[in-house]
Motif scaffolding. Structure first.
Motif: not given
Length: 493
Positions: A148-156, A174-179, A223-231, A244-246
């Protein structure tokens, strides 16, 4: 110069600084009878959660992590008399590679695999709203594998991710660790078995959040990263954070006044063929902010001026030149300063932001600061500060390095990696700050840069470096991600 009381620093230091430690000090953070009702109804015991604060072995970061731990336990105590486990990553073992997470999984599996449901990873500046986090985790079946996390992705596709998913890089999240990011215990147990039974394949750890996600995904078998809007990574006082939880703190860093210009000596590594190409960029952008600065080259050019240290130019590593700079820093040839900054001639940097950041560190300690990479961490390797983003050393660190007898095995050895080996042998920590960047802005996820005010970027490939400096590093502009990142084609190393 941007001061530490300015609102522009609301999320300036990423993992480096800023924390609000009030446990429920505002209406949003307070715990109520309704929160207790949520916990009871969802049957999630706080003892089922293990928090891992991704802390570092440096006195400033240790204090930050301890305060974050205290905040978590204070919130937990207001909810229940049965608190969660809170671990400080840097103190779990003597293994240098623990910060890369994967070598840590067997320990987490063995210690908590049978009596916990969730491992929650967070950075020092991640504010957690405990009641909200409990609500979030209760939505997921803890018996299944979850990432679980807040997803990031590369534009290119980008060099820092080895051009992964080149045809469509945005498909991989992939997750944004800050979240904060979360693994269910069944996933931790399986991954730990994999770590024990199969050697980790990658020699280099460059962008940890991407590499952890790749390992978990396992070519589609995991598993893929599952997006959690609350992070979230929004500022804590934002109107958009009720769910938000974080969040990230909006408190300015409480580290005192910025260090003086006179306390930093700047060393720029260059060579004759770049005197007319790269040096003019420095002179048009950040040179004016340096009090003490010298250019070191294989050719003495009085028009710049450059200093020839007697080390021939090398195409790859610059170990000989860098160690000559370290020796000169401690000599009577240059002013006696507290800090040494070593940069490449194609490094773009905000010195005023560096002045603010260094106010958080004690120059009497052996501080080695920048963007941390790792080599062979799963096999007893070492960490190092990647040179292009800028390497910052306290005088004490340079003294210990040179007194140890550490030397280059050749002039063209990779200077940053040799220094990493030496620091590891001395037992001196490398301190990571994500505001230093080895690559260009477009090589990083847009949402990742959105909550930073960066200190440096590196390389002039297919960009206008002056325009990049003005957009991201100039002091009169809020340096944050926005639309319109340069999408020009890549050139190979």
């Amino acid at each position: 110069m941007i001061r530490c009381v300015s609102a522009v620093w609301s999320t300036v230091f990423g993992s480096c600084v800023h924390i609000n430690f009030s446990a429920g000090g505002s209406g949003k953070g307070s715990q109520s009878q309704d929160d207790m009702h949520v916990i009871h109804n969802n049957q999630l015991d706080l003892r089922e959660i293990v928090f891992v604060i991704q802390s570092q072995s440096n006195s400033f970061h240790e204090r930050q992590a301890e305060r974050r731990k205290a905040d978590l336990l204070k919130q937990a105590h207001s909810l229940t008399e049965k608190p969660p486990v809170v671990l400080l990553l840097h103190s779990l073992s003597d293994n240098e590679g623990d910060w890369s997470i994967l070598p840590l999984l067997p320990y987490l599996s063995q210690s908590f695999g049978k009596n916990s449901s969730w491992i929650v990873f967070l950075e020092e500046e991640t504010n957690v709203r405990m009641n909200k986090l409990i609500e979030v985790l209760a939505k997921f079946d803890q018996k299944n594998e979850w990432f679980l996390g807040k997803p990031l992705h590369d534009e290119e596709s980008t060099i820092i991710h080895h051009y992964a998913f080149a045809e469509n890089p945005s498909v991989f999240k992939y997750p944004d660790f800050a979240a904060a990011w979360v693994l269910s215990t069944p996933l931790v147990v399986r991954l730990a078995h994999k770590v024990r039974s199969e050697p980790l394949k990658s020699d280099f750890t460059i962008d940890l959040k991407h590499e952890v996600a790749l390992y978990i995904w396992d070519n589609g078998n995991g598993p893929h990263l599952t997006a959690v809007p609350e992070l979230c990574t929004e500022p804590e006082d934002s109107a958009q954070t009720d769910h938000c939880a974080t969040t990230l703190s909006t408190e300015p860093p409480l580290c005192g006044e910025p260090v003086n210009k006179e306390d930093i000596f700047v060393a720029v590594k260059t060579c004759k063929k770049f005197h007319s190409e790269r040096v003019p960029v420095i002179k048009k952008t950040w040179e004016k902010d340096a009090f003490f600065l010298e250019y070191y080259s294989d050719h003495a050019d009085p028009s710049i001026p450059t200093i020839n240290l007697g080390i021939p130019n090398t195409e790859r590593g610059h170990c000989g030149k860098t160690f000559a700079i370290l020796e000169r820093f401690l000599s009577s040839s240059v002013p006696n300063t507290k800090w040494l900054l070593v940069v490449d001639d194609d490094t773009l940097i905000s010195l005023s932001r560096l002045h603010d950041l260094l106010s958080c560190y004690n120059p009497s300690e052996p501080v080695c600061l920048g963007e941390r990479y790792g080599y062979g961490l799963s096999q007893g390797g070492y960490s190092y500060i990647t040179g292009g983003g800028g390497m910052v050393f306290s005088r004490e660190a340079v003294v210990r390095l040179l007194n140890s007898g550490c030397k280059c095995y050749s002039n063209d050895a990779p200077d940053d990696m040799v220094l990493g080996m030496c620091l590891n042998a001395l037992g001196l920590p490398v301190t990571h700050c994500p505001l230093f960047h080895q690559a260009r802005p477009e090589d990083y996820a847009r949402d990742f840069l959105a909550h930073q005010v960066p200190i440096s970027f590196h390389k002039h490939w297919n960009i206008d470096p002056i325009a990049v400096f003005n957009k991201w590093l100039k002091d009169d502009l809020r340096a944050k991600a926005s639309d319109g990142l340069n999408k020009s084609a890549k050139t190979e190393l």
